[in-house]
Design a protein around this motif. Structure first.
Motif, mmCIF file in Angstrom:
data_model
loop_
_atom_site.group_PDB
_atom_site.id
_atom_site.type_symbol
_atom_site.label_atom_id
_atom_site.label_comp_id
_atom_site.label_asym_id
_atom_site.label_seq_id
_atom_site.Cartn_x
_atom_site.Cartn_y
_atom_site.Cartn_z
ATOM 1 N N HIS A 1 3.578 -9.333 5.434
ATOM 2 C CA HIS A 1 4.012 -7.937 5.474
ATOM 3 C C HIS A 1 3.046 -7.103 4.632
ATOM 4 C CE1 HIS A 1 8.416 -9.389 6.233
ATOM 5 N NE2 HIS A 1 7.587 -9.691 7.207
ATOM 6 N N TYR A 2 2.638 -5.970 5.185
ATOM 7 C CA TYR A 2 1.690 -5.087 4.500
ATOM 8 C C TYR A 2 2.392 -3.782 4.161
ATOM 9 C CZ TYR A 2 -2.637 -2.522 3.526
ATOM 10 O OH TYR A 2 -3.629 -1.789 2.926
ATOM 11 N N ASN A 3 2.500 -3.500 2.875
ATOM 12 C CA ASN A 3 3.122 -2.260 2.405
ATOM 13 C C ASN A 3 2.023 -1.241 2.113
ATOM 14 O OD1 ASN A 3 5.808 -3.375 2.386
ATOM 15 N ND2 ASN A 3 5.218 -4.519 0.570
ATOM 16 N N PHE A 4 2.210 -0.029 2.635
ATOM 17 C CA PHE A 4 1.122 0.956 2.621
ATOM 18 C C PHE A 4 1.668 2.342 2.334
ATOM 19 C CE2 PHE A 4 -1.319 4.140 5.061
ATOM 20 C CZ PHE A 4 -2.605 3.930 4.578
ATOM 21 N N SER A 5 0.986 3.049 1.431
ATOM 22 C CA SER A 5 1.320 4.461 1.197
ATOM 23 C C SER A 5 0.048 5.285 1.176
ATOM 24 C CB SER A 5 2.083 4.635 -0.122
ATOM 25 O OG SER A 5 1.279 4.277 -1.228
ATOM 26 N N LEU A 6 0.129 6.456 1.748
ATOM 27 C CA LEU A 6 -0.980 7.413 1.713
ATOM 28 C C LEU A 6 -0.953 8.167 0.385
ATOM 29 C CD1 LEU A 6 -0.439 8.347 5.367
ATOM 30 C CD2 LEU A 6 -2.745 7.948 4.486
ATOM 31 N N GLU B 1 8.874 6.708 0.896
ATOM 32 C CA GLU B 1 7.835 6.514 -0.125
ATOM 33 C C GLU B 1 6.629 5.751 0.426
ATOM 34 O OE1 GLU B 1 7.612 4.798 -4.726
ATOM 35 O OE2 GLU B 1 9.317 4.332 -3.439
ATOM 36 N N TYR B 2 6.884 4.797 1.316
ATOM 37 C CA TYR B 2 5.812 4.000 1.912
ATOM 38 C C TYR B 2 6.343 3.356 3.190
ATOM 39 C CZ TYR B 2 8.103 -0.113 -0.224
ATOM 40 O OH TYR B 2 8.999 -1.093 -0.595
ATOM 41 N N ILE B 3 5.464 2.695 3.914
ATOM 42 C CA ILE B 3 5.905 1.989 5.115
ATOM 43 C C ILE B 3 5.515 0.513 4.992
ATOM 44 C CG2 ILE B 3 6.019 3.926 6.722
ATOM 45 C CD1 ILE B 3 3.057 1.721 7.002
ATOM 46 N N GLU B 4 6.268 -0.313 5.711
ATOM 47 C CA GLU B 4 6.048 -1.759 5.697
ATOM 48 C C GLU B 4 5.697 -2.221 7.106
ATOM 49 O OE1 GLU B 4 8.486 -5.798 4.365
ATOM 50 O OE2 GLU B 4 9.589 -4.119 5.258
ATOM 51 N N ILE B 5 4.531 -2.828 7.258
ATOM 52 C CA ILE B 5 4.088 -3.380 8.534
ATOM 53 C C ILE B 5 4.507 -4.835 8.580
ATOM 54 C CG2 ILE B 5 2.093 -3.888 9.991
ATOM 55 C CD1 ILE B 5 2.759 -0.896 9.615
ATOM 56 N N ARG B 6 5.233 -5.213 9.648
ATOM 57 C CA ARG B 6 5.841 -6.534 9.706
ATOM 58 C C ARG B 6 5.353 -7.367 10.904
ATOM 59 N NH1 ARG B 6 10.530 -7.119 7.058
ATOM 60 N NH2 ARG B 6 11.554 -8.196 8.794
#
Length: 526
Positions: A151-156, A327-332
């Motif tokens: 899982h990749y957690n990402f915030s701009l 706050e951020y998104i999680e790529i699953r």
């Protein structure tokens, strides 16, 4: 009037500093296996502390399914230093005849009874975690739940959202702009996120034991002693065999704005499933599931991408989003990458940064349920036959084959890569594109094609190749050194996790049924 892509690039180039310092985090899952390639039956190793409260090392569904969690990192190098240190610590402290399975689809498992549910101690919250897993086991079977992913957690960056408002001609500011922007990113990910399993899917084959004798509509071919595969498959992990739930197909989750999204999730949480009701919640004094709803809790909602917000104490994911926005998104939808010891590469992270920034920057119309179902169909087609030269995908009234969509995407992502590299004084994004973009027109270069070719070359068995890699990677991880942390710091994390778990257990005053009643009463508050 909407901006076209070139106008958007021009706007972004004026605010180049807004595209630096992305927030990144990785959660990597991996099974502990024995020297013969079978699932370990041993408990979560004491060397790693308490799974309930450890900051970096926990378990997912099963005692044997480890999960590694990095802190939030601003730089890619720092992110991988964290990930390397966790892997090194785990490898050094693994029992001598245990290894980390390097693939998403599980090793050989004799029966589902050989999968022991993760245990989190005697506290009510610990019991709830295990009971939730008992529900998953009884609903879908244990085999599906021991699939591993990344899982990749990402915030701009915070400064991006003012630029986003200009890109989209939006009057929104602050947190409202941020939440709306992330919802737009999510909609575009639903439209174009099939590129992730196409490019990086690495599970075209499985051990036949995974089926446990169940029938499947997928047209498998056989190789080796017990491996089955789809000739054009990319990610069986994301197919009907893996993280799907037919009872969720009618939930109609809305992604057009945060309020409607939360409303549709709340509605889904209250829906009953007749088969789960028939199963019952408690039998002979033992919990079979947390409740008989379609979703026991929000985490049961299967999705390739999730809106996220760090939760406060006694707060559900939806309550956190409602109170303070996204706050951020999680790529699953990332398979474990079997070609590297960490399960993911820096090149993949650079591509994800690029792709997700593009998803946030381009136009993102509202998504009807009809279009949502079409997007889901595209995704399913790619995971089962993404390398089929006859496959075409229809998106926004346009139909192309994978190579055609790839040509269009590459032209835009390459311009975005040039822009990001200028901001970061590096060529990492352009280099990632140069290496990855040819896979659209040359499917033999995709991860799934490469792993399938390796399987056929190594006596045709998925398991033998995975076991070989697991032993190689354990040696590599053991021999490397710590970069950011130390053995002493991991010893402190372990001790802190033990203390925290005991404090939680000592603080309990309610019976488990009363605890659950309070939890769901609170969860229903808006």
């Amino acid at each position: 009037m909407a901006n076209n892509f070139q106008q958007r690039i021009t706007i972004l180039s004026k605010y180049s500093t807004s595209l630096t310092e992305f927030g990144r985090g990785i959660e990597r899952e991996t099974l502990r296996v024995n020297a013969d390639g079978k699932l370990s039956q041993e408990k979560h190793p004491n060397a790693y502390g308490c799974a309930l409260t450890h900051d970096s090392i926990t378990t997912d569904f099963a005692e044997s399914l480890l999960e590694f969690i990095t802190p939030v990192a601003k730089g890619v190098d720092q992110l991988f230093d964290y990930l390397n240190d966790i892997h090194h610590h785990v490898a050094v402290n693994l029992p001598s005849e245990q290894y980390l399975w390097p693939m998403s689809m599980p090793c050989y498992v004799q029966t589902e009874d050989h999968v022991e549910l993760a245990q989190f101690g005697t506290s009510n919250i610990g019991k709830m975690k295990t009971t939730y897993r008992e529900g998953l086991k009884n609903r879908y079977g244990s085999m599906m739940q021991i699939i591993s992913g990344v899982h990749y957690n990402f915030s701009l960056p915070q400064g991006f959202w003012d630029v986003w408002a200009e890109l989209h001609n939006s009057p929104l500011t602050g947190q409202e702009a941020q939440s709306a922007g992330y919802m737009g990113l999510i909609r575009n990910y639903l439209r174009y996120g099939w590129v992730i399993p196409y490019l990086f899917g690495a599970s075209p084959a499985i051990c036949k034991s995974f089926l446990q004798g169940k029938e499947t509509k997928l047209s498998f071919e056989n190789t080796g002693k017990g491996t089955i595969y789809l000739p054009y498959g990319t990610s069986l992990r994301l197919s009907d065999l893996g993280y799907t739930n037919s009872s969720q197909s009618g939930l109609n989750i809305c992604y057009n704005n945060l309020d409607d999204y939360l409303s549709s999730v709340r509605k889904a949480l209250s829906m009953k499933d007749p088969s789960f009701t028939e199963m019952g919640v408690v039998k002979d004094g033992e919990y079979l599931q947390l409740n008989d709803n379609v979703l026991q809790i929000e985490n049961e909602l299967y999705a390739s991408i999730r809106a996220k917000r760090v939760q406060k104490a006694n707060e559900t994911p939806s309550q956190a989003l409602k109170a303070r926005g996204i706050e951020y998104i999680e790529i699953r939808s990332l398979d474990v990458n079997p070609f590297c010891k960490l399960g993911i590469t820096k090149e993949q992270v650079h591509f994800l940064d690029l792709f997700l920034t593009w998803c946030a920057s381009i136009d993102s119309p509202e998504l009807s349920q009809e279009e949502y179902k079409a997007c889901a169909s595209n995704f399913n087609e790619v995971v089962t036959r993404g390398r089929d030269p006859e496959l075409t995908l229809k998106i926004a009234e346009q139909t192309y084959d994978i190579a055609g969509w790839g040509e269009w995407l590459n032209s835009q992502l390459t311009e975005m890569a040039i822009l990001l590299d200028k901001n970061n004084d590096d060529d990492c994004y352009q280099n990632a594109m140069k290496h990855i973009s040819p896979r659209f027109s040359h499917p033999e270069n995709t991860s799934s094609a490469r792993i399938l070719e390796r399987i056929k070359q190594t006596q045709g068995d998925n398991g033998s190749l995975a076991l070989q890699l697991s032993k190689q990677y354990k040696a590599e991880l053991t021999e490397q050194s710590y970069v950011l942390w130390s053995e002493q710091e991991f010893a402190e994390q372990k001790q802190q996790s033990i203390v925290k778990q005991k404090q939680i257990e000592d603080a309990d005053t309610l019976t488990f049924p009363d605890f659950l009643a309070d939890y769901f009463e609170n969860a229903n508050k808006q």
